[in-house]
Design a protein around this motif. Structure first.
Motif, PDB file in Angstrom:
ATOM      1  N   GLY A  13       0.818  -1.213   0.000  1.00 51.58           N
ATOM      2  CA  GLY A  13       0.000   0.000   0.000  1.00 51.58           C
ATOM      3  C   GLY A  13       0.850   1.260   0.000  1.00 51.58           C
ATOM      4  O   GLY A  13       0.551   2.228  -0.706  1.00 51.58           O
ATOM      5  N   ALA A  14       1.933   1.244   0.786  1.00 50.04           N
ATOM      6  CA  ALA A  14       2.809   2.428   0.843  1.00 50.04           C
ATOM      7  C   ALA A  14       3.481   2.665  -0.506  1.00 50.04           C
ATOM      8  O   ALA A  14       3.523   3.798  -1.008  1.00 50.04           O
ATOM      9  N   PHE A 140       8.608   4.157   3.037  1.00 46.65           N
ATOM     10  CA  PHE A 140       8.195   4.150   1.628  1.00 46.65           C
ATOM     11  C   PHE A 140       6.964   5.034   1.440  1.00 46.65           C
ATOM     12  O   PHE A 140       6.665   5.486   0.352  1.00 46.65           O
ATOM     13  N   ALA A 141       6.231   5.228   2.548  1.00 48.24           N
ATOM     14  CA  ALA A 141       5.005   6.018   2.477  1.00 48.24           C
ATOM     15  C   ALA A 141       5.337   7.501   2.377  1.00 48.24           C
ATOM     16  O   ALA A 141       4.635   8.262   1.739  1.00 48.24           O
ATOM     17  N   ASP A 142       6.418   7.876   3.000  1.00 51.91           N
ATOM     18  CA  ASP A 142       6.729   9.301   3.076  1.00 51.91           C
ATOM     19  C   ASP A 142       8.226   9.466   3.267  1.00 51.91           C
ATOM     20  O   ASP A 142       8.703   9.668   4.372  1.00 51.91           O
ATOM     21  N   ALA A 143       8.946   9.306   2.187  1.00 58.46           N
ATOM     22  CA  ALA A 143      10.395   9.459   2.280  1.00 58.46           C
ATOM     23  C   ALA A 143      10.702  10.956   2.280  1.00 58.46           C
ATOM     24  O   ALA A 143      10.920  11.560   1.243  1.00 58.46           O
ATOM     25  N   ARG A 152      20.329  11.600   1.289  1.00 55.12           N
ATOM     26  CA  ARG A 152      19.175  10.793   0.889  1.00 55.12           C
ATOM     27  C   ARG A 152      19.401   9.362   1.375  1.00 55.12           C
ATOM     28  O   ARG A 152      20.537   8.891   1.411  1.00 55.12           O
ATOM     29  N   PRO A 153      18.344   8.664   1.738  1.00 52.21           N
ATOM     30  CA  PRO A 153      18.520   7.281   2.171  1.00 52.21           C
ATOM     31  C   PRO A 153      18.909   6.407   0.984  1.00 52.21           C
ATOM     32  O   PRO A 153      18.464   6.664  -0.134  1.00 52.21           O
ATOM     33  N   VAL A 154      19.736   5.409   1.236  1.00 45.05           N
ATOM     34  CA  VAL A 154      20.070   4.500   0.144  1.00 45.05           C
ATOM     35  C   VAL A 154      18.993   3.425   0.036  1.00 45.05           C
ATOM     36  O   VAL A 154      18.354   3.065   1.026  1.00 45.05           O
ATOM     37  N   ILE A 175      10.823   8.143  -5.435  1.00 45.58           N
ATOM     38  CA  ILE A 175      10.172   8.300  -4.122  1.00 45.58           C
ATOM     39  C   ILE A 175      11.199   8.570  -3.021  1.00 45.58           C
ATOM     40  O   ILE A 175      10.954   8.290  -1.854  1.00 45.58           O
ATOM     41  N   GLY A 176      12.329   9.141  -3.420  1.00 44.34           N
ATOM     42  CA  GLY A 176      13.221   9.735  -2.422  1.00 44.34           C
ATOM     43  C   GLY A 176      14.524   9.028  -2.130  1.00 44.34           C
ATOM     44  O   GLY A 176      15.332   9.531  -1.352  1.00 44.34           O
ATOM     45  N   PHE A 177      14.777   7.884  -2.774  1.00 46.90           N
ATOM     46  CA  PHE A 177      15.947   7.090  -2.395  1.00 46.90           C
ATOM     47  C   PHE A 177      17.079   7.211  -3.423  1.00 46.90           C
ATOM     48  O   PHE A 177      16.845   7.456  -4.595  1.00 46.90           O
ATOM     49  N   GLU A 178      18.316   6.987  -2.919  1.00 46.83           N
ATOM     50  CA  GLU A 178      19.485   6.893  -3.792  1.00 46.83           C
ATOM     51  C   GLU A 178      19.813   5.408  -3.923  1.00 46.83           C
ATOM     52  O   GLU A 178      20.066   4.732  -2.917  1.00 46.83           O
TER      53      GLU A 178
END
Ligand code: NAP
Length: 218
Positions: A13-14, A140-143, A152-154, A175-178
């Motif tokens: 869902g996320a 994952f819902a809100d990076a 940034r998170p890996v 969605i925000g990740f490296e």
């Protein structure tokens, strides 16, 4: 991109909501498309998402994300139908966990095998990429990244198909990740234990679920 999500729970869902916000079309592959929780998730997912059978979702998608409880994973993949996943990018976000009162949570397998390699055997011909398994779904819902330090998170990836890994790296980036390429699919043998380190830390009571790993360069 049409993305099917098999396992429309916390993780599925996320990811579905986040990728829909990024402009993708989400089709949830579920056992009961009419279930109240499924209808609520579809309503919360932007961009005309739908919920259909696992088989229909897999057929419609360019990319399939798998987020089922480990004991249900083989059955979920089989319900996609023979050959349905052949040639498709299959993101394996599962962790092969088992719980015993004596030990608590631990891996059901490891060292000479991984959940992801089992997934690749069950989903014949799929281009399996291990990803989205090393953090709780909240991330994952809100990076909400980059953070104040610009980090940034890996997102660790493992897979044998370079093009598939490139696509998943792009989806993680949106969605925000490296992306951090950990190597061939057998490197999932290292990424699945890493999930347990995250889980134990998150459950320790000292930390919340809102933390990730980052690459700090010098
Ligand atoms: N929780 C986390 O933060 C987290 C983070 C990273 C990775 N993971 C891993 O991701 C996986 C999912 O975790 P979760 O917390 O999202 O689980 P969850 O909330 O329990 O959701 C699992 C989903 O799988 C569905 N499902 C079960 N059997 C199925 C089948 N045969 N066919 C289709 N769908 C089926 C369930 O739907 P029904 O309504 O039909 O039962 C449910 O929606 C696990 O392997 C877990 O180890 C979890």
């Amino acid at each position: 991109m049409n993305i099917a999500i098999i396992g429309a729970g916390n993780v599925g869902g996320a990811l579905g909501r986040s990728w829909a916000k990024a402009g993708h079309t989400i089709v949830y592959g579920v056992r009961d498309p009419q279930a109240e929780k499924t209808r609520a998730l579809v309503a919360e997912t932007a961009g005309g998402s739908t919920a259909v059978s696992v088989e229909a979702a897999a057929r419609a998608a360019d990319v399939v994300a798998l987020a089922t409880p480990w004991p249900a994973t083989e059955a979920a993949l089989r319900s996609a139908g023979d050959g349905a996943l052949r040639g498709k990018i299959l993101i394996d976000a599962t962790n092969p966990l088992k719980f015993t009162p004596a030990v608590g949570l631990e891996l059901a397998l490891g060292f000479s095998d991984s959940g992801a390699e089992n997934v690749a055997r069950w989903a014949a011909g799929a281009r399996v990429v291990k990803a989205f398994n090393t953090y709780g779904w909240e991330n994952f819902a809100d990076a909400a990244y980059p953070n104040a330090a610009g980090l940034r998170p890996v997102m660790f990836l493992a897979g044998d198909d370079a093009a598939a890994k490139g696509t998943v790296a792009g989806l993680a980036g949106e969605i925000g990740f490296e992306a951090f390429d950990a190597g061939a699919l057998r490197a999932a043998r290292e990424l699945e234990p890493l999930a347990l380190i995250w889980i134990r830390a998150a459950m320790s009571g000292e930390r919340s679920a809102n933390f990730t790993w980052a690459r700090l360069r010098r």
